[in-house]
Structure formats: C-alpha cells, structure tokens
Design a protein around this motif. Structure first.
Motif, PDB file in Angstrom:
ATOM      1  N   THR A 194      -7.393 -60.808 -19.694  1.00 20.63           N
ATOM      2  CA  THR A 194      -6.158 -60.150 -20.107  1.00 20.63           C
ATOM      3  C   THR A 194      -6.168 -58.710 -19.601  1.00 20.63           C
ATOM      4  N   ASP A 195      -4.994 -58.090 -19.614  1.00 16.04           N
ATOM      5  CA  ASP A 195      -4.922 -56.678 -19.228  1.00 16.04           C
ATOM      6  C   ASP A 195      -5.832 -55.836 -20.115  1.00 16.04           C
ATOM      7  N   GLY A 196      -5.904 -56.166 -21.395  1.00 18.53           N
ATOM      8  CA  GLY A 196      -6.781 -55.438 -22.311  1.00 18.53           C
ATOM      9  C   GLY A 196      -8.253 -55.573 -21.938  1.00 18.53           C
ATOM     10  N   ALA A 240     -13.030 -53.189 -19.590  1.00 21.98           N
ATOM     11  CA  ALA A 240     -14.164 -53.295 -18.665  1.00 21.98           C
ATOM     12  C   ALA A 240     -14.219 -52.100 -17.720  1.00 21.98           C
ATOM     13  N   ILE A 241     -13.075 -51.694 -17.189  1.00 22.23           N
ATOM     14  CA  ILE A 241     -13.035 -50.557 -16.267  1.00 22.23           C
ATOM     15  C   ILE A 241     -13.424 -49.267 -16.979  1.00 22.23           C
ATOM     16  N   LEU A 242     -12.882 -49.081 -18.166  1.00 20.01           N
ATOM     17  CA  LEU A 242     -13.202 -47.862 -18.915  1.00 20.01           C
ATOM     18  C   LEU A 242     -14.677 -47.826 -19.302  1.00 20.01           C
ATOM     19  N   ARG A 243     -15.228 -48.953 -19.755  1.00 24.59           N
ATOM     20  CA  ARG A 243     -16.661 -49.017 -20.083  1.00 24.59           C
ATOM     21  C   ARG A 243     -17.506 -48.716 -18.852  1.00 24.59           C
ATOM     22  N   ALA A 244     -17.116 -49.285 -17.712  1.00 21.52           N
ATOM     23  CA  ALA A 244     -17.872 -49.069 -16.477  1.00 21.52           C
ATOM     24  C   ALA A 244     -17.870 -47.599 -16.067  1.00 21.52           C
TER      25      ALA A 244
END
Length: 108
Positions: free
Chosen positions: A9-11, A16-20
């Motif tokens: 999902t977009d969420g 995932a991107i923010l955590r990375a």
C-alpha cells in the motif's frame, strides 16, 4: 539495497522509505497524514504526464452494473486522494463511488 514495493500500500511504501532514511516510527506515525497530503500533491502535479489505460470491457461492465443498480466500488493500495485522481482521469469515478483505500488501513 533495492526495495520492492509490488503489492504494498502507499502507507507501507511511505513507511519503508522513511524508515530507510532513519525516520523513527513514532515520527512516521504522527505525521503519516501529512505525508499522504504531500504525496497526493506531488502525484497531482505529475498526473498530466501519464496515460492511464482502462482494460477492455471494464467500462462496459461497470456501465451495465450501474444500469442494473448493482453497487460497485474499488479496493486499492492507493490513498483515497490518489485513487480518486486516477479514477477521474480514467473517467470511472462516477461508476466506482465507494472504496477501500490505503489511508483506511496501511496493510492489505
């Protein structure tokens, strides 16, 4: 590392991107709606550069179902704002008035 987002999902993708990039989960959770707002604005500005294809028979089927008063909706991993923009561009928004979206739940 390469990240694969098929089926997410977009969420899930935003998280995932923010955590990375080192953003703590508490910050992500507190600001996910703001993130979705910016995501939708970015998508809106890019939408004109993309073609959307409605698969053969879909429009006819949805029109037939609507004529027979069969309620229809959409279930998608997109947030509602982005899904609605896609449906509008494809000319299907009036045929799919309700839906389940990524902002209703971040996991499928």
């Amino acid at each position: 590392p390469v990240m694969h987002y098929d089926g997410c999902t977009d969420g899930e993708i935003c998280t995932a991107i923010l955590r990375a990039n080192g953003i703590p989960d508490a910050v992500i959770g507190a600001r996910i709606e703001e993130t979705f707002h910016h995501l939708a604005k970015s998508f809106e500005s890019a939408l004109g550069r993309y073609e959307l294809t409605v698969l053969p028979g879909v429009r006819e089927l949805l029109n037939k179902l609507a004529a027979d008063s069969v309620p229809c909706g959409v279930a998608t991993g997109n947030i509602a704002a982005i899904a609605r923009m896609k449906l509008h561009k494809a000319g299907l928004e009036h045929l799919l008035p309700v839906g389940g979206f990524a902002d209703d739940g971040h996991r499928r």
